[in-house]
Design an enzyme around this catalytic site. Structure first.
Site, PDB file in Angstrom:
ATOM      1  N   CYS A 199       0.552   0.788  10.308  1.00  0.00           N
ATOM      2  CA  CYS A 199       0.124  -0.301   9.421  1.00  0.00           C
ATOM      3  C   CYS A 199       1.257  -1.113   8.802  1.00  0.00           C
ATOM      4  O   CYS A 199       2.113  -0.578   8.085  1.00  0.00           O
ATOM      5  CB  CYS A 199      -0.762   0.253   8.315  1.00  0.00           C
ATOM      6  SG  CYS A 199      -1.488  -1.082   7.330  1.00  0.00           S
ATOM      7  N   CYS A 242     -19.300  -6.838   5.274  1.00  0.00           N
ATOM      8  CA  CYS A 242     -18.644  -5.564   5.561  1.00  0.00           C
ATOM      9  C   CYS A 242     -17.382  -5.521   4.704  1.00  0.00           C
ATOM     10  O   CYS A 242     -16.749  -6.556   4.488  1.00  0.00           O
ATOM     11  CB  CYS A 242     -18.284  -5.502   7.043  1.00  0.00           C
ATOM     12  SG  CYS A 242     -17.407  -3.996   7.499  1.00  0.00           S
ATOM     13  N   CYS A 257       0.287   5.292   6.765  1.00  0.00           N
ATOM     14  CA  CYS A 257      -0.335   5.105   8.085  1.00  0.00           C
ATOM     15  C   CYS A 257       0.686   4.447   9.023  1.00  0.00           C
ATOM     16  O   CYS A 257       1.135   3.317   8.776  1.00  0.00           O
ATOM     17  CB  CYS A 257      -1.586   4.240   7.967  1.00  0.00           C
ATOM     18  SG  CYS A 257      -2.663   4.757   6.606  1.00  0.00           S
ATOM     19  N   CYS A 263       0.844  -1.190   0.000  1.00  0.00           N
ATOM     20  CA  CYS A 263       0.000   0.000   0.000  1.00  0.00           C
ATOM     21  C   CYS A 263       0.879   1.240   0.000  1.00  0.00           C
ATOM     22  O   CYS A 263       1.893   1.304   0.695  1.00  0.00           O
ATOM     23  CB  CYS A 263      -0.910  -0.013   1.226  1.00  0.00           C
ATOM     24  SG  CYS A 263      -2.062   1.370   1.229  1.00  0.00           S
ATOM     25  N   CYS A 315     -19.446   1.883   9.698  1.00  0.00           N
ATOM     26  CA  CYS A 315     -18.611   1.326  10.758  1.00  0.00           C
ATOM     27  C   CYS A 315     -17.391   2.229  10.842  1.00  0.00           C
ATOM     28  O   CYS A 315     -16.602   2.297   9.905  1.00  0.00           O
ATOM     29  CB  CYS A 315     -18.193  -0.097  10.410  1.00  0.00           C
ATOM     30  SG  CYS A 315     -17.014  -0.812  11.575  1.00  0.00           S
ATOM     31  N   CYS A 321     -15.949  -9.661   7.142  1.00  0.00           N
ATOM     32  CA  CYS A 321     -15.410  -8.359   6.740  1.00  0.00           C
ATOM     33  C   CYS A 321     -14.202  -8.544   5.833  1.00  0.00           C
ATOM     34  O   CYS A 321     -13.254  -9.245   6.196  1.00  0.00           O
ATOM     35  CB  CYS A 321     -14.958  -7.567   7.960  1.00  0.00           C
ATOM     36  SG  CYS A 321     -16.168  -7.496   9.264  1.00  0.00           S
ATOM     37  N   ARG A 374     -17.289  -2.405  19.003  1.00  0.00           N
ATOM     38  CA  ARG A 374     -16.571  -3.654  18.697  1.00  0.00           C
ATOM     39  C   ARG A 374     -15.193  -3.698  19.361  1.00  0.00           C
ATOM     40  O   ARG A 374     -14.365  -2.819  19.136  1.00  0.00           O
ATOM     41  CB  ARG A 374     -16.441  -3.805  17.184  1.00  0.00           C
ATOM     42  CG  ARG A 374     -17.817  -3.796  16.517  1.00  0.00           C
ATOM     43  CD  ARG A 374     -17.774  -4.121  15.043  1.00  0.00           C
ATOM     44  NE  ARG A 374     -19.104  -3.982  14.457  1.00  0.00           N
ATOM     45  CZ  ARG A 374     -20.058  -4.918  14.501  1.00  0.00           C
ATOM     46  NH1 ARG A 374     -19.817  -6.088  15.067  1.00  0.00           N
ATOM     47  NH2 ARG A 374     -21.250  -4.691  13.963  1.00  0.00           N
TER      48      ARG A 374
HETATM   49  N1  SAM Z   1      -6.726   0.273   3.490  1.00  0.00           N
HETATM   50  C1  SAM Z   1      -7.987   0.617   4.004  1.00  0.00           C
HETATM   51  C2  SAM Z   1      -7.960   1.862   4.831  1.00  0.00           C
HETATM   52  O1  SAM Z   1      -6.929   2.170   5.403  1.00  0.00           O
HETATM   53  O2  SAM Z   1      -8.997   2.535   4.928  1.00  0.00           O
HETATM   54  C3  SAM Z   1      -8.652  -0.492   4.791  1.00  0.00           C
HETATM   55  C4  SAM Z   1      -7.828  -1.408   5.697  1.00  0.00           C
HETATM   56  S1  SAM Z   1      -7.085  -0.656   7.156  1.00  0.00           S
HETATM   57  C5  SAM Z   1      -5.942  -1.911   7.601  1.00  0.00           C
HETATM   58  C6  SAM Z   1      -8.403  -0.683   8.346  1.00  0.00           C
HETATM   59  C7  SAM Z   1      -8.116  -0.171   9.740  1.00  0.00           C
HETATM   60  O3  SAM Z   1      -7.386  -1.134  10.486  1.00  0.00           O
HETATM   61  C8  SAM Z   1      -7.284   1.085   9.908  1.00  0.00           C
HETATM   62  O4  SAM Z   1      -8.022   2.264   9.676  1.00  0.00           O
HETATM   63  C9  SAM Z   1      -6.867   0.993  11.351  1.00  0.00           C
HETATM   64  O5  SAM Z   1      -7.798   1.628  12.188  1.00  0.00           O
HETATM   65  C10 SAM Z   1      -6.845  -0.518  11.618  1.00  0.00           C
HETATM   66  N2  SAM Z   1      -5.470  -1.000  11.840  1.00  0.00           N
HETATM   67  C11 SAM Z   1      -4.519  -1.174  10.915  1.00  0.00           C
HETATM   68  N3  SAM Z   1      -3.363  -1.606  11.445  1.00  0.00           N
HETATM   69  C12 SAM Z   1      -3.570  -1.696  12.773  1.00  0.00           C
HETATM   70  C13 SAM Z   1      -2.743  -2.067  13.878  1.00  0.00           C
HETATM   71  N4  SAM Z   1      -1.461  -2.400  13.721  1.00  0.00           N
HETATM   72  N5  SAM Z   1      -3.284  -2.066  15.120  1.00  0.00           N
HETATM   73  C14 SAM Z   1      -4.581  -1.715  15.280  1.00  0.00           C
HETATM   74  N6  SAM Z   1      -5.403  -1.353  14.286  1.00  0.00           N
HETATM   75  C15 SAM Z   1      -4.913  -1.325  13.043  1.00  0.00           C
HETATM   76 FE1  SF4 Z   2      -2.797   1.277   3.387  1.00  0.00          FE
HETATM   77 FE2  SF4 Z   2      -2.627   0.267   5.825  1.00  0.00          FE
HETATM   78 FE3  SF4 Z   2      -3.115   2.837   5.520  1.00  0.00          FE
HETATM   79 FE4  SF4 Z   2      -5.020   1.047   4.835  1.00  0.00          FE
HETATM   80  S1  SF4 Z   2      -4.212   1.428   6.876  1.00  0.00           S
HETATM   81  S2  SF4 Z   2      -4.356   2.838   3.648  1.00  0.00           S
HETATM   82  S3  SF4 Z   2      -3.713  -0.619   4.119  1.00  0.00           S
HETATM   83  S4  SF4 Z   2      -1.229   1.772   4.904  1.00  0.00           S
END
Ligand code: SAM
Ligand code: SF4
Ligand code: DTB
Length: 318
Positions: A59, A128, A56, A52, A188, A96, A260
């Site tokens: 992530c 979802c 973030c 990606c 959500c 989901c 949740r």
């Molecule tokens: N890529 C899309 C986005 O960012 O909108 C969808 C998937 S993203 C992984 C969905 C959510 O997972 C993120 O907004 C975040 O809140 C949560 N998330 C991701 N990595 C995480 C982590 N290491 N610990 C806790 N929550 C996490």
């Molecule tokens: Fe990409 Fe992870 Fe951010 Fe979702 S949360 S946009 S998968 S970097």
């Protein structure tokens, strides 16, 4: 009865109540609005993993960080439906699907997601998806495919957000949430604690969610899963009592929402998880994996439910 004009001070006052008082109030509201002793089992599947472009900080799927997530080609529709069938057989009622995208782009990949949604819905599971940003037309197409709910987290307060993500704005997130709402899909939206934010940031996040003209139907509260290689790898584990406070406060502010208990259970004992349920959580993620990180085994969760006399919630399909 549902207030959408909460002030930060009011939210903070609730959040900081003596813990047992907070739990007592939250459990009272929970019982008024939700069936008692029930927990929804939701299974997650990453249908497109890694690589990606976004930054973030939490992530493991961002290509900017060196993590142990191997990018994978998008799954095909049949294998996703097979996973959903297994999840249903194991007791899940909601499925989901997540994709490591910044935003949805029209084309064959999105068309494939639409087929996944119809297929999973056809099994009698709540559907979802979480696919990143979405425009109004894409939201409508997802609705037409049978999508019940779209997950798009605000993650934290508007102020702290800039420290976590720079590649898309808080306002972008709110726009996607509006598009989802206007398409008639359940919203959500929640966030993560344990990223270095202050308690006021957590309360501001809850204020943003609860003061939406229509509160989200679903509010995931994640405890950060610190992943090696990400900028937040060295964050200490969240104290479960802090997660319990967040869940209880969310429950009081958003009485009808399904709150949740999301990421972070792997590092919590059973008692702490049950306190989250007592504080007003309606669901857990069920299955050995979240998107890319581990989650308790289904056998662990089945025991937890059995020992606590909890039953899985029946699906509610829109
Ligand atoms: N890529 C899309 C986005 O960012 O909108 C969808 C998937 S993203 C992984 C969905 C959510 O997972 C993120 O907004 C975040 O809140 C949560 N998330 C991701 N990595 C995480 C982590 N290491 N610990 C806790 N929550 C996490
Ligand atoms: Fe990409 Fe992870 Fe951010 Fe979702 S949360 S946009 S998968 S970097
Ligand atoms: C949400 O709030 N939590 C889920 C779901 N929405 C998509 C994701 C948690 C991801 C945890 C890190 C991982 O497994 O990659």
């Amino acid at each position: 009865m549902i207030r959408t004009d909460w002030s930060l001070a009011e939210i903070r006052a609730l959040h900081d109540l003596p813990l047992l008082e907070l739990l007592f109030r939250a459990q009272g509201i929970h019982r008024e609005h939700h069936p008692k002793n029930q927990v929804q089992l939701c299974t997650l599947l990453s249908v497109k993993t890694g690589a990606c472009q976004e930054d973030c900080a939490y992530c493991p799927q961002s290509s900017r960080y060196e993590t142990n997530v191997e990018p994978e080609k998008m799954l095909d529709v049949e294998s996703v439906i097979a996973s959903a069938r297994r999840a249903k057989a194991a007791g899940a009622t909601r499925f989901c699907m997540g994709a490591a995208w910044r935003e949805v782009k029209d084309g064959p990949h999105f068309d494939r997601v639409l087929s996944m949604v119809s297929g999973v819905k056809g099994l009698g599971l709540e559907t979802c998806t979480t696919l990143g940003m979405l425009n109004a037309d894409q939201a409508k197409r997802l609705k037409d495919a049978g999508l019940d709910t779209y997950n798009h987290n605000i993650d934290t307060s508007a102020e702290y957000y800039k420290r976590i993500i720079t590649t898309r704005s808080y306002e972008d997130r709110l726009t996607t949430i509006r598009n989802v709402r206007e398409a008639g899909i359940h919203v959500c939206s929640g966030g993560i604690i344990g990223m270095g934010e202050s308690i006021d940031d957590r309360c501001r996040m809850l204020r943003e969610l609860s003061n939406q003209p229509e509160q989200p139907e679903s509010v995931p509260i994640n405890a950060l899963v610190p992943v090696e290689g990400t900028p937040l790898a060295d964050r200490p584990q969240v104290d479960p009592l802090e997660l319990i406070r967040m869940i209880a406060t969310a429950r009081i502010l958003m009485p009808k929402a399904k709150v949740r208990l999301s990421a972070g259970r792997q590092s919590m004992n059973r008692e702490a998880q049950l306190m989250c349920l007592m504080a007003g959580a309606n669901s857990i993620f069920y299955g050995e994996q979240l998107l890319t990180t581990p989650n308790p085994d289904t056998s662990f969760d089945q025991r937890l439910l059995a020992d606590a006399g909890l039953t899985p919630l029946e699906p509610v399909l829109t």
